[in-house]
Design a protein around this motif. Structure first.
Motif, PDB file in Angstrom:
ATOM      1  N   ARG A   4       9.296   9.876  -1.574  1.00 15.73           N
ATOM      2  CA  ARG A   4       9.224   8.477  -2.002  1.00 15.73           C
ATOM      3  C   ARG A   4       8.110   7.741  -1.267  1.00 15.73           C
ATOM      4  O   ARG A   4       7.364   6.963  -1.874  1.00 15.73           O
ATOM      5  N   ALA A   5       7.994   7.974   0.015  1.00 16.26           N
ATOM      6  CA  ALA A   5       6.960   7.308   0.812  1.00 16.26           C
ATOM      7  C   ALA A   5       5.565   7.727   0.367  1.00 16.26           C
ATOM      8  O   ALA A   5       4.646   6.905   0.278  1.00 16.26           O
ATOM      9  N   ILE A   6       5.405   9.013   0.060  1.00 19.72           N
ATOM     10  CA  ILE A   6       4.112   9.520  -0.395  1.00 19.72           C
ATOM     11  C   ILE A   6       3.745   8.910  -1.744  1.00 19.72           C
ATOM     12  O   ILE A   6       2.614   8.464  -1.959  1.00 19.72           O
ATOM     13  N   TYR A   7       4.711   8.881  -2.644  1.00 19.95           N
ATOM     14  CA  TYR A   7       4.427   8.334  -3.970  1.00 19.95           C
ATOM     15  C   TYR A   7       4.165   6.831  -3.889  1.00 19.95           C
ATOM     16  O   TYR A   7       3.362   6.294  -4.660  1.00 19.95           O
ATOM     17  N   ILE A  11       0.973   5.045  -5.739  1.00 25.30           N
ATOM     18  CA  ILE A  11       1.053   3.969  -6.724  1.00 25.30           C
ATOM     19  C   ILE A  11       0.357   2.714  -6.210  1.00 25.30           C
ATOM     20  O   ILE A  11      -0.230   1.948  -6.982  1.00 25.30           O
ATOM     21  N   LYS A  12       0.364   2.504  -4.891  1.00 27.19           N
ATOM     22  CA  LYS A  12      -0.339   1.365  -4.307  1.00 27.19           C
ATOM     23  C   LYS A  12      -1.836   1.483  -4.548  1.00 27.19           C
ATOM     24  O   LYS A  12      -2.515   0.504  -4.877  1.00 27.19           O
ATOM     25  N   PHE A  13      -2.358   2.683  -4.405  1.00 31.72           N
ATOM     26  CA  PHE A  13      -3.779   2.924  -4.663  1.00 31.72           C
ATOM     27  C   PHE A  13      -4.124   2.591  -6.111  1.00 31.72           C
ATOM     28  O   PHE A  13      -5.171   1.997  -6.399  1.00 31.72           O
ATOM     29  N   LYS A  14      -3.252   2.935  -7.049  1.00 32.17           N
ATOM     30  CA  LYS A  14      -3.510   2.705  -8.469  1.00 32.17           C
ATOM     31  C   LYS A  14      -3.579   1.215  -8.788  1.00 32.17           C
ATOM     32  O   LYS A  14      -4.509   0.760  -9.454  1.00 32.17           O
ATOM     33  N   TYR A  15      -2.593   0.437  -8.309  1.00 35.53           N
ATOM     34  CA  TYR A  15      -2.611  -0.978  -8.683  1.00 35.53           C
ATOM     35  C   TYR A  15      -3.651  -1.768  -7.902  1.00 35.53           C
ATOM     36  O   TYR A  15      -4.188  -2.762  -8.396  1.00 35.53           O
ATOM     37  N   GLU A  16      -3.985  -1.323  -6.693  1.00 35.32           N
ATOM     38  CA  GLU A  16      -5.048  -1.995  -5.950  1.00 35.32           C
ATOM     39  C   GLU A  16      -6.401  -1.770  -6.617  1.00 35.32           C
ATOM     40  O   GLU A  16      -7.263  -2.654  -6.598  1.00 35.32           O
ATOM     41  N   SER A  17      -6.590  -0.614  -7.236  1.00 32.27           N
ATOM     42  CA  SER A  17      -7.831  -0.333  -7.958  1.00 32.27           C
ATOM     43  C   SER A  17      -7.979  -1.268  -9.157  1.00 32.27           C
ATOM     44  O   SER A  17      -9.072  -1.785  -9.429  1.00 32.27           O
ATOM     45  N   ILE A  18      -6.874  -1.499  -9.870  1.00 35.29           N
ATOM     46  CA  ILE A  18      -6.907  -2.414 -11.015  1.00 35.29           C
ATOM     47  C   ILE A  18      -7.206  -3.834 -10.545  1.00 35.29           C
ATOM     48  O   ILE A  18      -8.000  -4.555 -11.167  1.00 35.29           O
ATOM     49  N   LEU A  19      -6.615  -4.238  -9.429  1.00 31.10           N
ATOM     50  CA  LEU A  19      -6.853  -5.580  -8.895  1.00 31.10           C
ATOM     51  C   LEU A  19      -8.304  -5.764  -8.462  1.00 31.10           C
ATOM     52  O   LEU A  19      -8.901  -6.829  -8.666  1.00 31.10           O
ATOM     53  N   GLU A  20      -8.884  -4.732  -7.856  1.00 34.33           N
ATOM     54  CA  GLU A  20     -10.289  -4.807  -7.449  1.00 34.33           C
ATOM     55  C   GLU A  20     -11.202  -4.910  -8.671  1.00 34.33           C
ATOM     56  O   GLU A  20     -12.167  -5.672  -8.677  1.00 34.33           O
ATOM     57  N   TYR A  21     -10.881  -4.140  -9.689  1.00 36.10           N
ATOM     58  CA  TYR A  21     -11.637  -4.225 -10.941  1.00 36.10           C
ATOM     59  C   TYR A  21     -11.524  -5.626 -11.533  1.00 36.10           C
ATOM     60  O   TYR A  21     -12.518  -6.218 -11.989  1.00 36.10           O
ATOM     61  N   ASN A  22     -10.316  -6.181 -11.535  1.00 32.08           N
ATOM     62  CA  ASN A  22     -10.097  -7.524 -12.058  1.00 32.08           C
ATOM     63  C   ASN A  22     -10.930  -8.549 -11.300  1.00 32.08           C
ATOM     64  O   ASN A  22     -11.591  -9.408 -11.913  1.00 32.08           O
ATOM     65  N   SER A  23     -10.920  -8.486  -9.977  1.00 29.13           N
ATOM     66  CA  SER A  23     -11.687  -9.432  -9.154  1.00 29.13           C
ATOM     67  C   SER A  23     -13.180  -9.315  -9.438  1.00 29.13           C
ATOM     68  O   SER A  23     -13.894 -10.327  -9.505  1.00 29.13           O
ATOM     69  N   PHE A  24     -13.640  -8.087  -9.607  1.00 30.47           N
ATOM     70  CA  PHE A  24     -15.055  -7.838  -9.886  1.00 30.47           C
ATOM     71  C   PHE A  24     -15.476  -8.507 -11.198  1.00 30.47           C
ATOM     72  O   PHE A  24     -16.495  -9.207 -11.268  1.00 30.47           O
ATOM     73  N   VAL A  25     -14.685  -8.313 -12.256  1.00 29.99           N
ATOM     74  CA  VAL A  25     -15.023  -8.871 -13.562  1.00 29.99           C
ATOM     75  C   VAL A  25     -14.907 -10.392 -13.548  1.00 29.99           C
ATOM     76  O   VAL A  25     -15.794 -11.102 -14.063  1.00 29.99           O
ATOM     77  N   GLU A  26     -13.827 -10.924 -12.967  1.00 30.25           N
ATOM     78  CA  GLU A  26     -13.648 -12.375 -12.900  1.00 30.25           C
ATOM     79  C   GLU A  26     -14.815 -13.027 -12.158  1.00 30.25           C
ATOM     80  O   GLU A  26     -15.336 -14.070 -12.568  1.00 30.25           O
ATOM     81  N   THR A 221       8.190  -1.774  -6.319  1.00 27.79           N
ATOM     82  CA  THR A 221       8.018  -0.397  -5.858  1.00 27.79           C
ATOM     83  C   THR A 221       8.448  -0.222  -4.394  1.00 27.79           C
ATOM     84  O   THR A 221       8.941   0.843  -4.011  1.00 27.79           O
ATOM     85  N   ASN A 222       8.289  -1.268  -3.587  1.00 27.54           N
ATOM     86  CA  ASN A 222       8.763  -1.198  -2.197  1.00 27.54           C
ATOM     87  C   ASN A 222      10.277  -0.996  -2.125  1.00 27.54           C
ATOM     88  O   ASN A 222      10.782  -0.270  -1.281  1.00 27.54           O
ATOM     89  N   LYS A 223      10.981  -1.662  -3.047  1.00 28.49           N
ATOM     90  CA  LYS A 223      12.447  -1.528  -3.077  1.00 28.49           C
ATOM     91  C   LYS A 223      12.851  -0.117  -3.517  1.00 28.49           C
ATOM     92  O   LYS A 223      13.826   0.451  -2.998  1.00 28.49           O
ATOM     93  N   ILE A 224      12.109   0.433  -4.444  1.00 30.12           N
ATOM     94  CA  ILE A 224      12.448   1.752  -4.978  1.00 30.12           C
ATOM     95  C   ILE A 224      12.106   2.859  -3.985  1.00 30.12           C
ATOM     96  O   ILE A 224      12.884   3.802  -3.789  1.00 30.12           O
ATOM     97  N   TYR A 225      10.939   2.751  -3.352  1.00 31.48           N
ATOM     98  CA  TYR A 225      10.448   3.854  -2.513  1.00 31.48           C
ATOM     99  C   TYR A 225      10.642   3.620  -1.027  1.00 31.48           C
ATOM    100  O   TYR A 225       9.972   4.246  -0.215  1.00 31.48           O
ATOM    101  N   GLN A 226      11.547   2.709  -0.668  1.00 26.79           N
ATOM    102  CA  GLN A 226      11.775   2.445   0.761  1.00 26.79           C
ATOM    103  C   GLN A 226      12.475   3.644   1.435  1.00 26.79           C
ATOM    104  O   GLN A 226      13.160   4.409   0.796  1.00 26.79           O
TER     105      GLN A 226
END
Length: 226
Positions: A4-7, A11-26, A221-226
């Motif tokens: 759970r901790a590894i996953y 998943i954090k890497f995946k959503y942070e990548s989307i957020l960085e892309y969003n910031s770049f375009v905005e 996800t923190n609640k699920i993978y704690q």
């Protein structure tokens, strides 16, 4: 528990990548709009007479056409392109969310039978809720508010995808979406249709809404993978 901790990190890497892309375009859209505004101000400085005092028809045509071009470019960037981008981010988010429900159920159930696909529910959110209630009912209590939030995202996403962002006041989910819109996005009134129904367009005019979605996802996800 280690899986759970590894996953969780994955998943954090995946959503942070989307957020960085969003910031770049905005940021790039905002910079482009600022450039247009600077060019507009410079044009007015070079042409202080405008059209009110000019009797030259060619100059008047040039002046009006140039202002129209500035207005068009500004509208295209700050409204149309920005809306396309924010809608695409919302679609990305919901796609990530759907994937996460399947992945999380596999880890929660430790690949046991039955799987989430066998759970009752007409949406993946309902199936996930049923599945978690079977496997870890105490977890469901902690994520119930998150699931309600994500279901509201699903409703908004469906209106944008299937109704071109248009919703009438008589729509079965209007009240839910309208309540959810407060401080998140604009329910722009378009007028009434031939049936006399009030018609609205969902406009994603708040950049903070995107951040809120992904913050909710992180807490979930923190609640699920704690």
């Amino acid at each position: 528990m280690r899986s759970r901790a590894i996953y969780k990190q994955f998943i954090k890497f995946k959503y942070e990548s989307i957020l960085e892309y969003n910031s770049f375009v905005e940021r790039n859209i905002n910079d482009a709009v600022s450039d247009i505004e600077i060019q507009y101000e410079a044009f007015l400085k070079k042409n202080p007479m405008g059209i009110e005092k000019s009797k030259d028809e060619d100059y008047m045509d040039y002046f009006v056409t140039t202002l129209d071009e500035f207005a068009y470019e500004n509208q295209k960037l700050s409204k149309d392109i920005l809306q396309y981008h924010r809608k695409s981010i919302l679609f990305h988010f919901y796609s990530l969310l759907e994937q996460e429900f399947y992945s999380a159920s596999t880890i929660i159930g430790e690949n046991s039978i039955p799987s989430i696909k066998d759970s009752t529910g007409n949406t993946i959110i309902k199936k996930f809720e049923t599945y978690v209630n079977t496997k870890e009912p105490t977890l469901l209590v902690n994520i119930q508010d998150d699931l309600e939030y994500f279901n509201n995202i699903r409703l908004v996403r469906n209106i944008i995808t299937h109704n071109n962002s248009i919703i009438t006041q008589t729509h079965i989910h209007y009240d839910t979406i309208n309540d959810f819109s407060i401080n998140r996005f604009n329910m722009h009134f378009l007028g009434t249709n031939d049936s006399g129904e009030r018609v609205y367009q969902i406009q994603l005019d708040n950049q903070e809404f995107t951040k809120e979605m992904f913050n909710k996802f992180e807490f979930f996800t923190n609640k699920i993978y704690q």
